[in-house]
Scaffold this active site. Structure first.
Site, short mmCIF file in Angstrom:
data_model
loop_
_atom_site.label_atom_id
_atom_site.label_comp_id
_atom_site.label_asym_id
_atom_site.label_seq_id
_atom_site.Cartn_x
_atom_site.Cartn_y
_atom_site.Cartn_z
N GLN A 164 2.25 -5.68 -3.36
CA GLN A 164 2.55 -5.79 -1.92
C GLN A 164 3.86 -5.03 -1.61
O GLN A 164 4.23 -4.14 -2.35
CB GLN A 164 2.63 -7.25 -1.46
CG GLN A 164 1.29 -7.96 -1.42
CD GLN A 164 0.88 -8.53 -2.76
OE1 GLN A 164 1.66 -9.17 -3.44
NE2 GLN A 164 -0.35 -8.31 -3.15
N LYS A 192 2.18 2.50 -5.03
CA LYS A 192 2.96 2.12 -6.22
C LYS A 192 2.17 2.34 -7.50
O LYS A 192 2.72 2.69 -8.53
CB LYS A 192 3.38 0.65 -6.14
CG LYS A 192 4.26 0.34 -4.95
CD LYS A 192 4.58 -1.14 -4.86
CE LYS A 192 3.41 -2.01 -4.50
NZ LYS A 192 2.86 -1.83 -3.16
N GLY A 223 -4.24 -4.16 -4.54
CA GLY A 223 -5.23 -3.19 -4.99
C GLY A 223 -4.50 -1.92 -5.31
O GLY A 223 -3.99 -1.26 -4.42
N HIS A 224 -4.39 -1.61 -6.58
CA HIS A 224 -3.68 -0.39 -6.97
C HIS A 224 -4.69 0.69 -7.36
O HIS A 224 -5.50 0.48 -8.24
CB HIS A 224 -2.72 -0.67 -8.14
CG HIS A 224 -1.53 -1.46 -7.71
ND1 HIS A 224 -0.59 -1.94 -8.58
CD2 HIS A 224 -1.12 -1.84 -6.48
CE1 HIS A 224 0.34 -2.58 -7.90
NE2 HIS A 224 0.04 -2.55 -6.63
N ASP A 239 0.81 -1.23 0.00
CA ASP A 239 0.00 0.00 0.00
C ASP A 239 0.84 1.27 0.00
O ASP A 239 0.44 2.29 0.56
CB ASP A 239 -0.96 0.04 1.22
CG ASP A 239 -1.74 -1.24 1.35
OD1 ASP A 239 -2.24 -1.72 0.32
OD2 ASP A 239 -1.83 -1.78 2.47
#
Ligand code: IMP
Length: 439
Positions: free
Chosen positions: A229, A16, A40-41, A13
Site C-alpha cells: 500500500q 513498488k 497486488g505487486h 500502487d
C-alpha cells in the site's frame, strides 16, 4: 549497513513491486511485513508478468531468502494459489520462503464481514476496501478473542479453535445481515476441513522469522523491506478513515517485521510522477476530465487486485512531502515518468487553499482535506517520449526540470526514475553515468 526499505508515498500502487524485484538481487533477504492480499505487486521479467499478493517480490531470484513476518495478514487460500501459479512457471518456493508463525490468518468470515461492512458508509462515502478481509482480520488480531494465527494452523488444537470461533462468527455475521448462503460456507466443519488442507500445504514454509531476521541483521546481511500500500493509507498517519488497517508508512517497518530501528539505514520512497487512488476518500488533485482519463489509459491505472479503475490526478507535493518526512525517506524513486510525455503542461500541487487560507501541511481531519483546493504550479510539458531513455541526460529538458522541481518540493533527492514497466526501463540517478544532469 543492512536495512533498506521500499515505501509507497501515495495511496498505493506506486510500482513498488517492480523496484523491489530490481533491487532484490543485491540483497540476502526480502521481507514483507504488513498488509495482505489487498496488495497486488506486478513484476514484469522478460516476457513474463507476475502478480504477487503476499509473496515478496524477491521470490523471482533463487538466492534470495523471502520472509513474511508477523505484521502480515495471510489468506491461506490465496497464498496457496500464488504458490501454485509460481511453481507452474518453474519458480520453486520452499526453503527460500519462510512464513512467520506470528502472522495472522484472514479467515473466510473476514471476507464476509468486509463485504457486509463495506456496504455501510463512513459519513456519505464507503471506504471502498479491496474486500479481501483485511480490516476484519486486523480487528480480530487486536481484539485477540477471535484471532487465528499461522501458528494455530499447525498446532494440535487447531480444529477446536476454528470450530469455536466459527460458531461465534456465524452469530455475529448473521446480526450484521449475512445471508444463509454466505454463512453456510462458514460452518465449523467446512472451515476446519479447508484449514487442514492449508496446513498441509503451508507447513514446510512456516517457522519463526523473528530470530532469523535478527540474526541476519546482526550478521550484517543485506535486508530489503518491501512495503505494501502507500503511506497515505497508513492506519495512524494516513487520510483516516479512508485508509487500510496497517501501518503502511515507513514507521510500520520495525513493528511489522520485528526489527529494531538501528538496523534500518535507507528508505526509498516510491511515488508516481502523478497521483492515483482506488476506493473512497479525499483526493485533492483528482482529475475528473480528459487528462485524468488519458493518465488512466496510458498508465494502465486499473487495480492489480480488484481490477477497479484508479482515480487519477496531478502530483501532490503537499502529501508526498508529508509522507516522505514521516517515512524518513533518503531518496525518491519517481515512477511512470513516461505517462506524462506529450502533455502541453503539467501541474504540481504545491499548497492547498483551505477555506481561503494557504496551507502547506496535510490537514488531519478528513472533512478539512475534502475542503482543500489544490494550489498548482504549472510546468511546461515535454513533447518527446522518455520510455527509451536509459540515462537522465537522454531525457528532454522539460522532463529534467520536472524531476528537479519534485525533488525541491518534496525535499529529497530523486535516486531512481522509471520510464516503463520493464526492468530495463529504470534509471539509477546515483550511478556515475546519470549523475550529472540532476545535480
Ligand atoms: P483494505 O486495505 O482492503 O481494507 O482497503 C482500504 C483502502 O485501502 C481502500 O481504499 C483500498 O482501495 C485501499 N487499498 C488497500 N490496498 C491497496 C493497494 O495495495 N493499493 C492501493 N490501494 C489499496
Amino acid at each position: 549497513m543492512p536495512g533498506t526499505c521500499v515505501i509507497g508515498l501515495q495511496w498505493g500502487d506506486e510500482a513498488k513491486g517492480k523496484l523491489v524485484d530490481l533491487l532484490a538481487p543485491q540483497f540476502d533477504l526480502v521481507v514483507r511485513y504488513q498488509g495482505g492480499a489487498n496488495a497486488g505487486h506486478t513484476v514484469v521479467a522478460g516476457n513474463e508478468t507476475y502478480k504477487l499478493h503476499h509473496i515478496p517480490s524477491g521470490i523471482l531470484h533463487s538466492q534470495v531468502q523471502n520472509l513474511i513476518t508477523p505484521g502480515v495478514v495471510i489468506n491461506p487460500s490465496t497464498m496457496i494459489d500464488e504458490l501454485d501459479a509460481l511453481e507452474k512457471r518453474g519458480i520453486a518456493c520452499g526453503s527460500n520462503l519462510r512464513i512467520s508463525e506470528r502472522a495472522h490468518l484472514v479467515m473466510p468470515w473476514h471476507i464476509v464481514e468486509d463485504r457486509l461492512l463495506n456496504k455501510q458508509h463512513v459519513g456519505n462515502e464507503s471506504i471502498g476496501t479491496t474486500l479481501r478481509g483485511i480490516g476484519p482480520c486486523y480487528r480480530d488480531k487486536v481484539g485477540r478473542t477471535h484471532a487465528i494465527r499461522v501458528a494455530d494452523l499447525v498446532n494440535g488444537g487447531r480444529d477446536e479453535r476454528i470450530r469455536a470461533v466459527a460458531e461465534q462468527k456465524i452469530a455475529i455475521l448473521r446480526g450484521l445481515g449475512g445471508s444463509d448462503e454466505e454463512l453456510a460456507q462458514l460452518e465449523p466443519s467446512v472451515v476446519a476441513e479447508r484449514a487442514a488442507a492449508w496446513a498441509e500445504r503451508l507447513r514446510p514454509m512456516i517457522g519463526d522469522t523473528t530470530y532469523l531476521l535478527l540474526d541476519a541483521a546482526e550478521a550484517n546481511q543485506q535486508i530489503l523491506y518491501e512495503g505494501a500500500q502507500g503511506a497515505l493509507l497508513d492506519i495512524d498517519h494516513g487520510t483516516y478513515p479512508f485508509v487500510t488497517s496497517s501501518n503502511s508508512s515507513g514507521v510500520g517497518v520495525c513493528a511489522g517485521a520485528g526489527v529494531p530501528p538501528r538496523w534500518i539505514d535507507e528508505v526509498i520512497g516510491v511515488c508516481k510522477a502523478y497521483s492515483t487512488r482506488v476506493g473512497g476518500g479525499p483526493f485533492p488533485t483528482e482529475l475528473e476530465d480528459a487528462t485524468g482519463e488519458r493518465i488512466r489509459k496510458l498508465g494502465n491505472e486499473y487495480g492489480t487486485t480488484t481490477g477497479r479503475p484508479r482515480r487519477c490526478g496531478w502530483f501532490d507535493a503537499v502529501a508526498v512531502r508529508y509522507t516522505a518526512r514521516l517515512s524518513g525517506v533518503t531518496r525518491l524513486a519517481l515512477m511512470m515518468m513516461d505517462v506524462l510525455s506529450h502533455l502541453d503542461e503539467i501541474k504540481v500541487c504545491v499548497a492547498y487553499d483551505l477555506d481561503g487560507e494557504r496551507i502547506e501541511q496535510l490537514p488531519t481531519h478528513v472533512d478539512a482535506l475534502r475542503r482543500c483546493r489544490p494550489i498548482y504550479e504549472t510546468i511546461p510539458g515535454w513533447n518527446e517520449p522518455v520510455d527509451d531513455a536509459r540515462r537522465v541526460d537522454e531525457f528532454p529538458a522539460g522532463a529534467i526540470d520536472y524531476v528537479r522541481r519534485i525533488e525541491a518540493l518534496v525535499g529529497v533527492p530523486v535516486g531512481i526514475l522509471s520510464v516503463g514497466p520493464d526492468r530495463a526501463q529504470t534509471i539509477f540517478v546515483d550511478s556515475p553515468v546519470a549523475e550529472a544532469p540532476l545535480r
